[in-house]
Structures are given as C-alpha cells and as structure tokens.
Design an enzyme around this catalytic site. Structure first.
Site, PDB file in Angstrom:
ATOM      1  N   SER A 133      39.869  44.138  51.065  1.00 17.41           N
ATOM      2  CA  SER A 133      39.476  43.948  49.665  1.00 17.41           C
ATOM      3  C   SER A 133      39.273  42.493  49.282  1.00 17.41           C
ATOM      4  CB  SER A 133      40.524  44.564  48.730  1.00 17.41           C
ATOM      5  OG  SER A 133      40.564  45.944  48.879  1.00 17.41           O
ATOM      6  N   HIS A 185      43.291  40.251  45.718  1.00  8.47           N
ATOM      7  CA  HIS A 185      41.989  40.427  45.084  1.00  8.47           C
ATOM      8  C   HIS A 185      41.572  39.164  44.326  1.00  8.47           C
ATOM      9  CE1 HIS A 185      42.786  45.058  44.974  1.00  8.47           C
ATOM     10  NE2 HIS A 185      42.621  44.590  46.198  1.00  8.47           N
TER      11      HIS A 185
END
Length: 271
Positions: A133, A185
């Site tokens: 991610s 993230h």
C-alpha cells in the site's frame, strides 16, 4: 464494453508483472505457512540488521483480501504506464517504483524511531508492517499531481476523483480497516508528493540500475549478516572498532553464527 484483459495487460506490462510477483509471493507464504513476523517491517528487527525486510514487507500480504484490495488499486493506477505524452510511461513507472519502495519503507522506520525515542511510544516497537500500500498510495498521489482530472476505479464499482483519492483512501482505510497502517500509507503519500512536485527527480536507466544493484547488494548482505539466510560463498568479517556497536559471534561448526535474541512481535499493520 471494456477492453479485453490481454490488451490491458499489454498496456500495463510492469503493473501486470508486479501483480504477478505479489500474487506468487502470497501463494508461497500461504503454502509454507510463513507468518507476517518473518517478512514484515519491524523497528527492532531493523536495528538488528534486517534491512532486507524493507523489500520483503512491501511485496508480502497476509490475507487474500489484503492482496486483492492492493492489487485492484494498483491495476487502476497502471494507467501511468501509457502516459508517455505527459512524461510518465513504463520507464518512469519502473524507476520511481524502486524509489517508492525504498523511501517509503525508510520513512516508516524513521517515523517509528522518532515516536519511540522522542515521544516514548513503545507501542511502535511491536508493530510489524506488511503490504504494497505504501507504493499504491505513492502512485495515487503522483497521478493526482500529474493528471488531477482522472479517476481511480476500485473493484469496478467505486470511482474516486484522483485529486482527492490519496487522502480519501487514507481516511477510508483507517476507519474501515483498523489494522491498516496510517503511517505506512501517509509515508507513501509524502514520497508521492515529493516525486510529483519534482522534489525527487532525475531518475534514468543508469540511476535505476545503480539503485537496483545497491538494493540487491544490501538485501543479500543484510540477509547474511543477520543470520537469516546462510550464503556459504559470502564471508563477513567482524570489524574491531570502538566507534561501532559491538556484535557478538559464537562458534557453530566450522563457521560462525550471529548471536541475537528473538524479538517478540505482538502486532501487525497492513500497508
């Protein structure tokens, strides 16, 4: 009707290869019953020299849902490979994927260090991050800067304006998936903006190959030095220098084995 799948694979060769690699690694992890603690990125293990985990953590996933979500988003972002007219394209994609993997992982570790050492948040010693991610959020951010009018399609049912997608996705995943790594993230977003705004630039084939060579060297060196994998053809001699931290070795047969304590890992974050 959409384009045939084989045509889209032809248009996104690098993305298709990465999805294939991540899927193969997931299958291998499931078949061999390997836990996230064996491949994930962890602060204490990094201090012990497990720098190879920056790479293995990025390409490993601990569940099929985790894999499908990341690969679905990556597939949509693969449009970068066809945007040669905007200065993007396949080479740009490959060059800066390397940058995103290394810098986002390094930024995560740097953030853990500040939180643990400065703010005494010992929780982050126990966190082990795995997943692609960081890179997905990085490409989402780069595309938001380079082509703000485009949309990000997830699973073929959810369409987000790309200009807002990085922070919308950051908030959404933090709420819907409590295990999602907010710091991971966010690190991808920060590195993505650095690339999109030109703060990180100048990558070409020469620098990409040089960087890949160093990644391979450090990966193999740290695997050997940490005692994770024994490359019999590589010998690492200890250096007696008081300016460096001391590392203990114990005899093991005719060779030497790095002596290190086991690190208890009590948490995981999906990235």
């Amino acid at each position: 009707m959409g384009k045939p799948l084989f045509y889209e694979i032809w248009e996104k060769p690098a993305t298709s290869c990465i999805i294939g690699i991540c899927s193969a690694i997931w299958f291998y992890i499931q078949k061999k019953n390997i836990g996230y603690s064996h491949v994930g990125l962890n602060y204490d293990s990094a201090l012990e020299g497990h720098h190879w985990r920056i790479i293995t953590s990025a390409f490993s996933h601990i569940s099929v849902i985790h894999l499908v979500f990341n690969m679905s988003a990556l597939w949509s972002l693969g449009v970068v490979e066809s945007l040669d007219v905007m200065g993007l394209g396949v080479e740009f994609y490959l060059h800066y994927t390397l940058v995103l993997v290394v810098l986002s992982g390094g930024l995560v570790l740097g953030t853990y260090h500040v939180l643990i050492q400065k703010f005494k948040l010992e929780y982050f010693r126990r966190v082990t991050a795995v997943g692609y991610s960081c890179v997905v959020f990085g490409w989402m951010t780069i595309l938001a800067v380079k082509q703000p009018s485009s949309k990000l399609n997830l699973f073929g049912v959810l369409s987000l304006p790309i200009s807002f997608a990085p922070f919308e996705s950051l908030i959404f995943t933090s709420i819907m998936v409590p295990q999602a790594s907010f710091l991971g993230h966010l690190s991808g977003i920060i590195v993505g903006y650095s690339i999109g705004w030109g703060l990180i630039h100048g990558m070409n084939n020469y620098w990409a190959i040089t960087m890949l060579g160093w990644i391979v060297f450090i990966f193999v060196f740290s695997l050997k030095k940490s005692g994770t994998f024994n490359f019999e053809f590589i010998e690492i001699e200890s250096v007696a220098d008081s300016s460096f931290p001391s590392v203990g070795f114990v005899a093991a047969g005719n060779g030497r084995t790095l002596q290190m304590g086991a690190v208890p890992l009590a948490g995981s974050e999906l990235v």
